[in-house]
Each structure stands twice: as structure tokens, then as C-alpha cells.
Design a protein around this motif. Structure first.
Motif, PDB file in Angstrom:
ATOM      1  N   THR A 128       0.800  -1.225   0.000  1.00 54.10           N
ATOM      2  CA  THR A 128       0.000   0.000   0.000  1.00 54.10           C
ATOM      3  C   THR A 128       0.836   1.281   0.000  1.00 54.10           C
ATOM      4  OG1 THR A 128      -0.160  -0.029   2.412  1.00 54.10           O
ATOM      5  CG2 THR A 128      -1.933  -1.111   1.202  1.00 54.10           C
ATOM      6  N   SER A 129       2.150   1.173  -0.090  1.00 47.84           N
ATOM      7  CA  SER A 129       2.967   2.389  -0.127  1.00 47.84           C
ATOM      8  C   SER A 129       3.943   2.304  -1.300  1.00 47.84           C
ATOM      9  CB  SER A 129       3.750   2.554   1.178  1.00 47.84           C
ATOM     10  OG  SER A 129       4.706   1.523   1.291  1.00 47.84           O
ATOM     11  N   ALA A 130       4.466   3.478  -1.696  1.00 49.34           N
ATOM     12  CA  ALA A 130       5.394   3.515  -2.832  1.00 49.34           C
ATOM     13  C   ALA A 130       6.633   2.672  -2.543  1.00 49.34           C
ATOM     14  CB  ALA A 130       5.787   4.962  -3.127  1.00 49.34           C
ATOM     15  N   GLY A 131       7.113   2.715  -1.298  1.00 52.90           N
ATOM     16  CA  GLY A 131       8.296   1.940  -0.943  1.00 52.90           C
ATOM     17  C   GLY A 131       8.033   0.447  -1.028  1.00 52.90           C
ATOM     18  N   ALA A 132       6.892   0.015  -0.493  1.00 53.16           N
ATOM     19  CA  ALA A 132       6.554  -1.410  -0.538  1.00 53.16           C
ATOM     20  C   ALA A 132       6.402  -1.855  -1.995  1.00 53.16           C
ATOM     21  CB  ALA A 132       5.262  -1.657   0.232  1.00 53.16           C
ATOM     22  N   ASP A 133       5.767  -1.012  -2.804  1.00 54.47           N
ATOM     23  CA  ASP A 133       5.530  -1.334  -4.212  1.00 54.47           C
ATOM     24  C   ASP A 133       6.850  -1.549  -4.950  1.00 54.47           C
ATOM     25  OD1 ASP A 133       3.149  -1.343  -6.179  1.00 54.47           O
ATOM     26  OD2 ASP A 133       4.703  -0.200  -7.230  1.00 54.47           O
ATOM     27  N   LYS A 134       7.824  -0.719  -4.625  1.00 53.99           N
ATOM     28  CA  LYS A 134       9.120  -0.806  -5.313  1.00 53.99           C
ATOM     29  C   LYS A 134       9.829  -2.125  -5.001  1.00 53.99           C
ATOM     30  CE  LYS A 134      13.643   1.327  -5.530  1.00 53.99           C
ATOM     31  NZ  LYS A 134      13.809   2.099  -6.768  1.00 53.99           N
ATOM     32  N   TRP A 135       9.616  -2.641  -3.802  1.00 52.48           N
ATOM     33  CA  TRP A 135      10.346  -3.844  -3.378  1.00 52.48           C
ATOM     34  C   TRP A 135       9.535  -5.126  -3.540  1.00 52.48           C
ATOM     35  CZ3 TRP A 135      15.399  -3.845  -2.856  1.00 52.48           C
ATOM     36  CH2 TRP A 135      16.048  -2.610  -2.647  1.00 52.48           C
ATOM     37  N   ARG A 136       8.484  -5.080  -4.401  1.00 51.01           N
ATOM     38  CA  ARG A 136       7.599  -6.232  -4.584  1.00 51.01           C
ATOM     39  C   ARG A 136       8.375  -7.542  -4.766  1.00 51.01           C
ATOM     40  NH1 ARG A 136       4.841  -4.081  -7.864  1.00 51.01           N
ATOM     41  NH2 ARG A 136       2.819  -3.926  -6.877  1.00 51.01           N
ATOM     42  N   ASP A 137       9.353  -7.564  -5.677  1.00 55.91           N
ATOM     43  CA  ASP A 137      10.064  -8.817  -5.981  1.00 55.91           C
ATOM     44  C   ASP A 137      10.824  -9.340  -4.765  1.00 55.91           C
ATOM     45  OD1 ASP A 137       9.068  -8.578  -8.478  1.00 55.91           O
ATOM     46  OD2 ASP A 137      10.957  -7.953  -9.429  1.00 55.91           O
ATOM     47  N   ALA A 138      11.474  -8.430  -4.061  1.00 59.02           N
ATOM     48  CA  ALA A 138      12.232  -8.840  -2.869  1.00 59.02           C
ATOM     49  C   ALA A 138      11.286  -9.393  -1.807  1.00 59.02           C
ATOM     50  CB  ALA A 138      13.006  -7.647  -2.314  1.00 59.02           C
ATOM     51  N   ILE A 139      10.114  -8.757  -1.675  1.00 56.07           N
ATOM     52  CA  ILE A 139       9.129  -9.175  -0.669  1.00 56.07           C
ATOM     53  C   ILE A 139       8.587 -10.565  -1.011  1.00 56.07           C
ATOM     54  CG2 ILE A 139       6.805  -8.636   0.198  1.00 56.07           C
ATOM     55  CD1 ILE A 139       7.694  -5.597  -0.097  1.00 56.07           C
ATOM     56  N   VAL A 140       8.302 -10.781  -2.280  1.00 52.71           N
ATOM     57  CA  VAL A 140       7.772 -12.084  -2.709  1.00 52.71           C
ATOM     58  C   VAL A 140       8.825 -13.180  -2.503  1.00 52.71           C
ATOM     59  CG1 VAL A 140       6.945 -13.397  -4.709  1.00 52.71           C
ATOM     60  CG2 VAL A 140       6.091 -11.079  -4.290  1.00 52.71           C
ATOM     61  N   ASP A 141      10.060 -12.917  -2.919  1.00 52.06           N
ATOM     62  CA  ASP A 141      11.133 -13.907  -2.699  1.00 52.06           C
ATOM     63  C   ASP A 141      11.269 -14.228  -1.215  1.00 52.06           C
ATOM     64  OD1 ASP A 141      11.670 -13.898  -5.357  1.00 52.06           O
ATOM     65  OD2 ASP A 141      13.516 -12.705  -5.230  1.00 52.06           O
ATOM     66  N   ALA A 142      11.222 -13.173  -0.399  1.00 53.89           N
ATOM     67  CA  ALA A 142      11.435 -13.356   1.044  1.00 53.89           C
ATOM     68  C   ALA A 142      10.318 -14.184   1.665  1.00 53.89           C
ATOM     69  CB  ALA A 142      11.537 -12.000   1.729  1.00 53.89           C
ATOM     70  N   VAL A 143       9.080 -13.939   1.249  1.00 50.95           N
ATOM     71  CA  VAL A 143       7.975 -14.666   1.885  1.00 50.95           C
ATOM     72  C   VAL A 143       7.963 -16.124   1.422  1.00 50.95           C
ATOM     73  CG1 VAL A 143       6.083 -14.116   0.278  1.00 50.95           C
ATOM     74  CG2 VAL A 143       5.612 -14.454   2.695  1.00 50.95           C
ATOM     75  N   ILE A 144       8.342 -16.356   0.175  1.00 53.32           N
ATOM     76  CA  ILE A 144       8.429 -17.753  -0.294  1.00 53.32           C
ATOM     77  C   ILE A 144       9.497 -18.481   0.513  1.00 53.32           C
ATOM     78  CG2 ILE A 144       9.139 -19.214  -2.235  1.00 53.32           C
ATOM     79  CD1 ILE A 144       7.741 -17.169  -4.103  1.00 53.32           C
ATOM     80  N   GLN A 145      10.618 -17.817   0.738  1.00 51.02           N
ATOM     81  CA  GLN A 145      11.687 -18.456   1.488  1.00 51.02           C
ATOM     82  C   GLN A 145      11.302 -18.671   2.967  1.00 51.02           C
ATOM     83  OE1 GLN A 145      15.660 -16.569   2.240  1.00 51.02           O
ATOM     84  NE2 GLN A 145      16.279 -18.036   0.647  1.00 51.02           N
TER      85      GLN A 145
END
Ligand code: SAH
Length: 395
Positions: A128-145
């Protein structure tokens, strides 16, 4: 590397570990900045304080990722932060083993703008924020791991994105969705529609309060207002309610609620009645029909998204609580909630008390309730406290 320099005195909230930097606190920025970029936050004397995400379109102009001004914000940062949030929950006895759980709760888990919910083998991410949006790929990789769960769906369709100048985004980010996704919550199976459902599909924040409703429901005639897909209704049936009337204005939600009941053949479906109606009207109709209840649950939608809406919202809360006291039998129990950030617990209690006084009800508070522990409230971020509830018993 870009810097954000604060106006004099505006470092105070940061020193108290509050993660928001409002537009009015920013003296200037230095360096080239695009939405979501990481800035080093400096006080007027250029002392570094934190690293934050730049949100040029929002009144919250920057959100802190780390109060260590030297911390790199990179893939490893998100790996650590998300793994830590998952680990904290795994160590809580109410949470470990839950099939439906919030894994990351934004600011309160140190990750502003990041919501991550897990439903069985599916993870739903809401940014929901510009910062979170920018790091989408890192966030997805991290949650899968961190979870070992390979199916990730995005539900970034919250209204908050417009304030950040971001478009709504929904869709599969990794893996696929199973045919019929459902979770078991304290022995009750519930379908979760991560594509069309409210929020990320389900109201996880009420899990423990639904469990409490179950323990209070035995032998009672229950009215569940704003029932959505029947979470409280099914727990009340599981707890031995003699009848449960559930009301919601959403036909698709009620359809899912009926399906949920069918998913739980151990529950006595003949005790359940579903009504597609407006609660404000329906409660008046029930009174006119002489219906009475021994337990009433009021879990309305957010009437006051911010303090600016508090007055109108207060009238709506008062109205439904007043109607509820009128429909309650002596000894009856009212479970009443507000998920409005703009209405604090003290005001909410005053509203409920005012409703009781207006109808001459003699009632007392048995329980004060909040969101489940997978929706923690950072001590430095009291704004994160949105859900409050009271269980009141009539004399
Ligand atoms: N208690 C539910 C969540 C409730 S969410 C659970 O535990 O899962 C609020 C619900 O209120 C939504 O399903 C929405 O459709 C419904 N709603 C909103 N306004 C309404 C109204 N005026 N009358 C009836 N239902 C309403």
C-alpha cells in the motif's frame, strides 16, 4: 544516494521510533528521487537518523524502513524482516498451527505498507505504499523463502494506494491458486476467496473473538449482524447456539456463508437462518416482529476511516448498539466491535454506554477485545490500533 533533511524539531517523533515523516516535516531533499526510493533521513544539523522510503504523492512523505541510518535496504533486508515476523508468530501458542494467519502487519512489523496473509498453501500480499511497491520482488522472494509456500497472489487494491499515486494491482505473482481454497479455524472450515473477498479474502483479525463467541454461545439464540461469510455464525453453531440469524447486505458473502455451513456437516444447519438485508433496517424489523435474542454480535464495516468521519460514524455505531440492547433478553450478551481507526476505544465505550442509557438498559462490560496477536500494535505506532470490541451483559 539521496537525503531527506527535516525541519528543526521534526526529528522528535523519529527519536521515539515513529516511522512516518509528514510532508510538513520535510525541509528539503537532496539527490535524484523517484517514488519508493530509499532516502537517508537527516536532522537539520545533518545528523543521520534513519533510512526511509520516499512517497512524493502522499501526505506521509516518507516511511522508515530502519532506524539504523547505515542499514542497507536491499533484498537481504526484506529477507531478514519477513523471516523475523514469521518466526515471531510461529512462537506464539495461539498462532502456531493456524492455517489462516497474518504474517506481516505493516508498520507494527517494521515493514510500512506491507501486508502479508497466509491461507493454507497460498500467501496473499498487499502493498500500500510507494516503498513497498518498489520492493515487490524482494518481498515475494522473502515470503516464499520464509514460509516454503510457493503460491503468492497480490491483492494491492486498497484505497490507500491512490493516496500514494499507485494504481490498483491484483494477480498471481508466483505459483497458482487451488480450486477451492479454505482454511480451518478452531475446527470450523471456512472458504477463502482471495480474488474477490474483502481485504485479502478473510477477516483474520477477528479469529480469537470468534473463538470467544463460540464459548459464550451455548444454548443461546444468536443474532449475527454484518456476518460476511459467517465466521461468527459458524463458531456460534459449533458452540451450541440454539439458533443463529445472520444478516449481511452482500449477496455473494451470504452465498459463501451458506457454502461454509455445508463444508461443516457436523454443524446443525437447521439452526441457521441467513438474511440478505441492511442491518439498520433489519434490526427495526426484528423488533417490530417481536424477535428476541440472548446474544448479539455487531461487527460492522469501517464507518470512520479517519477522525474526520468520527461524528457521523458515532451516530451509526450508537444506532446499531441501541437497537441491539432493545433486542436482547435479560442476561443477554452483546459483542460489539468497531474497526474504525478514527474512533478510539474510549469514544467507542462512550457510544455503547450512551446507547444503553438511551434505552434504559442496565449492562456491564465483561471483556475488552482487540485484534488477534498476528495483528500486533507497535508500541511506537498507536495508530495501528484499529479494532476494538466490548462484550457487555444485560442485567
Ligand atoms: N464479522 C465478519 C466480518 C464483517 S465485515 C467476519 O468475522 O468475517 C463487515 C460486513 O458488513 C461485510 O460483509 C459487508 O458486506 C457488511 N455490510 C456493510 N454494510 C452493511 C449494512 N448496512 N447492512 C448489512 N451488512 C452490511
Amino acid at each position: 544516494m539521496a537525503d531527506l533533511i527535516l525541519k528543526p524539531g521534526k526529528e522528535r517523533s523519529l527519536l521515539r521510533r515513529h516511522p512516518w515523516i509528514f510532508a510538513g516535516s520535510v525541509a528539503r531533499t537532496e539527490g535524484r528521487l523517484r517514488p519508493g526510493d530509499t532516502v537517508t533521513v537527516l536532522d537539520r544539523d545533518h545528523r543521520p537518523l534513519a533510512r526511509a522510503a520516499w512517497s512524493p504523492h502522499s501526505q506521509i512523505r516518507a516511511r522508515v524502513w530502519s532506524f539504523d541510518p547505515a542499514a542497507p535496504v536491499d533484498h537481504a533486508f526484506f529477507k531478514r524482516a519477513i523471516a523475523a515476523a514469521v518466526r515471531r508468530r510461529a512462537g506464539h501458542p495461539w498462532l502456531s498451527g493456524q492455517q489462516g494467519m497474518r504474517l506481516v502487519h505493516g508498520e507494527s512489523d517494521g515493514l510500512p505498507g506491507v501486508i502479508i496473509d497466509r491461507y493454507g498453501d497460498v500467501v496473499v500480499v498487499q502493498l500500500t505504499s510507494a516503498g513497498a511497491d518498489k520492493w515487490r520482488d524482494a518481498i515475494v522472494d522473502a515470503v516464499i523463502q520464509a514460509t516454503g509456500c510457493a503460491n503468492v497472489y497480490e491483492r494491492s487494491d486498497s484505497d490507500l494506494r491512490a493516496l500514494e499515486g499507485l494504481q490498483a494491482m491484483s494477480g498471481m505473482l508466483a505459483g497458482s491458486l487451488p480450486q477451492d481454497l479454505s482454511i480451518e479455524e478452531y475446527g470450523v472450515r471456512m472458504a477463502v476467496d482471495v480474488v474477490q473477498g474483502h481485504k485479502t479474502g478473510f477477516y483474520l483479525d477477528q479469529r480469537e473473538n470468534r473463538a470467544l463467541a463460540r464459548t459464550l454461545a451455548a444454548g443461546r439464540r444468536v443474532l449475527n449482524c454484518f456476518c460476511y461469510t459467517g465466521g461468527f455464525s459458524l463458531q456460534a453453531l459449533a458452540g451450541g447456539a440454539s439458533e443463529v440469524l445472520s444478516i449481511d447486505s452482500s449477496a455473494p458473502a451470504l452465498e459463501t456463508a451458506r457454502r461454509n455451513l455445508a463444508l461443516n456437516p457436523a454443524l446443525d444447519a437447521t439452526r441457521a437462518e441467513w438474511r440478505n438485508d441492511d442491518v439498520f433496517q433489519a434490526m427495526r424489523g426484528l423488533r417490530a416482529d417481536g424477535r428476541r435474542f440472548d446474544m448479539i454480535i455487531l461487527d460492522p464495516p469501517k464507518f470512520a476511516p479517519s477522525a474526520a468521519h468520527a461524528e457521523r460514524a458515532a451516530r451509526a455505531y450508537k444506532d446499531i448498539n441501541l437497537q441491539a440492547f432493545r433486542l436482547l433478553e435479560p442476561g443477554g450478551v452483546l459483542m460489539t466491535y468497531s474497526c474504525s481507526g478514527g474512533i478510539g476505544i474510549e469514544l467507542f465505550q462512550k457510544i455503547v454506554a450512551g446507547a444503553a442509557i438511551d434505552v434504559g438498559a442496565d449492562a456491564r462490560i465483561l471483556h475488552r477485545l482487540a485484534a488477534a496477536p498476528d495483528h500486533p500494535v507497535g508500541l511506537a505506532v498507536p495508530e495501528g490500533e484499529y479494532l476494538k470490541g466490548l462484550v457487555c451483559q444485560q442485567a
